[in-house]
Motif scaffolding. Structure first.
Motif, PDB file in Angstrom:
ATOM      1  N   ASN A 223       0.804  -1.225   0.000  1.00 59.71           N
ATOM      2  CA  ASN A 223       0.000   0.000   0.000  1.00 59.71           C
ATOM      3  C   ASN A 223       0.838   1.276   0.000  1.00 59.71           C
ATOM      4  O   ASN A 223       0.446   2.276   0.589  1.00 59.71           O
ATOM      5  N   SER A 224       1.976   1.244  -0.634  1.00 64.94           N
ATOM      6  CA  SER A 224       2.771   2.455  -0.782  1.00 64.94           C
ATOM      7  C   SER A 224       2.841   2.795  -2.267  1.00 64.94           C
ATOM      8  O   SER A 224       2.315   2.071  -3.106  1.00 64.94           O
ATOM      9  N   ASN A 225       3.485   3.895  -2.570  1.00 68.05           N
ATOM     10  CA  ASN A 225       3.586   4.357  -3.951  1.00 68.05           C
ATOM     11  C   ASN A 225       5.006   4.213  -4.473  1.00 68.05           C
ATOM     12  O   ASN A 225       5.964   4.464  -3.747  1.00 68.05           O
ATOM     13  N   ILE A 226       5.097   3.835  -5.740  1.00 63.00           N
ATOM     14  CA  ILE A 226       6.360   3.768  -6.469  1.00 63.00           C
ATOM     15  C   ILE A 226       6.176   4.594  -7.726  1.00 63.00           C
ATOM     16  O   ILE A 226       5.150   4.488  -8.403  1.00 63.00           O
ATOM     17  N   LEU A 227       7.166   5.427  -8.041  1.00 62.15           N
ATOM     18  CA  LEU A 227       7.120   6.239  -9.252  1.00 62.15           C
ATOM     19  C   LEU A 227       8.136   5.707 -10.249  1.00 62.15           C
ATOM     20  O   LEU A 227       9.320   5.575  -9.929  1.00 62.15           O
ATOM     21  N   LEU A 228       7.668   5.387 -11.446  1.00 59.67           N
ATOM     22  CA  LEU A 228       8.523   4.944 -12.543  1.00 59.67           C
ATOM     23  C   LEU A 228       8.640   6.085 -13.542  1.00 59.67           C
ATOM     24  O   LEU A 228       7.629   6.580 -14.043  1.00 59.67           O
ATOM     25  N   VAL A 229       9.884   6.505 -13.829  1.00 62.29           N
ATOM     26  CA  VAL A 229      10.138   7.575 -14.796  1.00 62.29           C
ATOM     27  C   VAL A 229      10.853   6.945 -15.985  1.00 62.29           C
ATOM     28  O   VAL A 229      12.041   6.628 -15.929  1.00 62.29           O
ATOM     29  N   ASP A 230      10.093   6.747 -17.055  1.00 61.78           N
ATOM     30  CA  ASP A 230      10.636   6.071 -18.240  1.00 61.78           C
ATOM     31  C   ASP A 230       9.699   6.386 -19.403  1.00 61.78           C
ATOM     32  O   ASP A 230       8.482   6.288 -19.260  1.00 61.78           O
ATOM     33  N   ASN A 231      10.252   6.758 -20.549  1.00 63.01           N
ATOM     34  CA  ASN A 231       9.408   7.103 -21.688  1.00 63.01           C
ATOM     35  C   ASN A 231       9.351   6.009 -22.756  1.00 63.01           C
ATOM     36  O   ASN A 231       8.798   6.216 -23.819  1.00 63.01           O
ATOM     37  N   CYS A 232       9.883   4.851 -22.458  1.00 60.71           N
ATOM     38  CA  CYS A 232       9.821   3.719 -23.389  1.00 60.71           C
ATOM     39  C   CYS A 232       8.588   2.885 -23.047  1.00 60.71           C
ATOM     40  O   CYS A 232       8.551   2.211 -22.012  1.00 60.71           O
ATOM     41  N   SER A 233       7.581   2.936 -23.908  1.00 59.87           N
ATOM     42  CA  SER A 233       6.314   2.267 -23.605  1.00 59.87           C
ATOM     43  C   SER A 233       6.480   0.757 -23.441  1.00 59.87           C
ATOM     44  O   SER A 233       5.806   0.141 -22.609  1.00 59.87           O
ATOM     45  N   ALA A 234       7.378   0.141 -24.200  1.00 61.35           N
ATOM     46  CA  ALA A 234       7.598  -1.306 -24.066  1.00 61.35           C
ATOM     47  C   ALA A 234       8.173  -1.640 -22.691  1.00 61.35           C
ATOM     48  O   ALA A 234       7.761  -2.616 -22.050  1.00 61.35           O
ATOM     49  N   ASP A 235       9.105  -0.813 -22.219  1.00 60.03           N
ATOM     50  CA  ASP A 235       9.682  -1.038 -20.893  1.00 60.03           C
ATOM     51  C   ASP A 235       8.648  -0.820 -19.795  1.00 60.03           C
ATOM     52  O   ASP A 235       8.586  -1.575 -18.821  1.00 60.03           O
TER      53      ASP A 235
ATOM     54  N   ASP B 144      16.855  -7.776 -20.755  1.00 58.46           N
ATOM     55  CA  ASP B 144      16.249  -7.705 -22.081  1.00 58.46           C
ATOM     56  C   ASP B 144      15.052  -8.638 -22.251  1.00 58.46           C
ATOM     57  O   ASP B 144      14.125  -8.341 -22.979  1.00 58.46           O
ATOM     58  N   GLU B 145      15.060  -9.756 -21.574  1.00 58.15           N
ATOM     59  CA  GLU B 145      14.009 -10.749 -21.757  1.00 58.15           C
ATOM     60  C   GLU B 145      12.950 -10.617 -20.674  1.00 58.15           C
ATOM     61  O   GLU B 145      13.260 -10.339 -19.522  1.00 58.15           O
ATOM     62  N   SER B 146      11.685 -10.849 -21.058  1.00 59.25           N
ATOM     63  CA  SER B 146      10.578 -10.618 -20.123  1.00 59.25           C
ATOM     64  C   SER B 146      10.667 -11.481 -18.876  1.00 59.25           C
ATOM     65  O   SER B 146      10.373 -11.017 -17.773  1.00 59.25           O
ATOM     66  N   GLU B 147      11.087 -12.750 -19.008  1.00 61.70           N
ATOM     67  CA  GLU B 147      11.180 -13.583 -17.802  1.00 61.70           C
ATOM     68  C   GLU B 147      12.290 -13.096 -16.875  1.00 61.70           C
ATOM     69  O   GLU B 147      12.191 -13.203 -15.665  1.00 61.70           O
ATOM     70  N   LYS B 148      13.335 -12.522 -17.444  1.00 60.67           N
ATOM     71  CA  LYS B 148      14.395 -11.965 -16.606  1.00 60.67           C
ATOM     72  C   LYS B 148      13.933 -10.680 -15.921  1.00 60.67           C
ATOM     73  O   LYS B 148      14.380 -10.379 -14.818  1.00 60.67           O
ATOM     74  N   ILE B 149      13.050  -9.920 -16.557  1.00 60.90           N
ATOM     75  CA  ILE B 149      12.521  -8.698 -15.943  1.00 60.90           C
ATOM     76  C   ILE B 149      11.695  -9.057 -14.712  1.00 60.90           C
ATOM     77  O   ILE B 149      11.802  -8.410 -13.669  1.00 60.90           O
TER      78      ILE B 149
END
Length: 141
Positions: free
Chosen positions: A3-15, A115-120
């Motif tokens: 229940n806390s907030n995290i801010l993601l700053v990234d302009n790559c829509s895929a990421d 780079d790979e989704s399972e690694k993310i």
């Protein structure tokens, strides 16, 4: 860190989509807020669109085009209400100048995006484990 907030700053829509998918798969209960650049992020931290409570964690790709991450980090570090935010730089590109500048601004970590989704998913699972064992201030802002 539920229940806390995290801010993601990234302009790559895929990421951004990969991060959202990983958060969902892992079951991270924090609310993920999205900003495409440093100006939008600052408004979410201190402007009209201020997130409440203030995020305990900011994830930023300082090497993305149109994201002036070092400028944002400087503003966060000198602001009395924001300076204790844990900032993680997560990037795909190497930039030694930005890396040194970010490390000098007391970031929590400088890491390369998988780079790979399972690694993310594995990557964010490890970060989530870390976020859940450290202690944050209980002070509400």
């Amino acid at each position: 860190m539920t229940n806390s907030n995290i801010l993601l700053v990234d302009n790559c829509s895929a990421d951004v989509e990969s991060v959202k998918k990983a958060f969902s798969e892992i079951g991270i209960k924090s609310t993920l807020h999205l900003a495409q650049n440093d100006a939008e992020a600052w408004l979410m931290l201190q402007g009209e669109n201020k997130i409440s409570p203030i995020p305990k964690i900011v994830l930023i790709d300082i090497n993305e085009e149109s994201v002036n991450g070092i400028h944002l980090l400087n503003k966060i570090r000198v602001h009395p209400d924001l300076k204790s935010i844990l900032v993680f730089v997560i990037t795909r590109t190497d930039n030694d100048k930005n890396k040194a500048a970010a490390l000098n601004l007391n970031i929590a970590g400088y890491m390369h995006k998988p780079d790979e989704s399972e690694k993310i998913t594995d990557f964010f699972s490890i970060l989530n484990d870390y976020w859940n064992i450290i202690e944050f201030s209980s002070e509400k802002k």
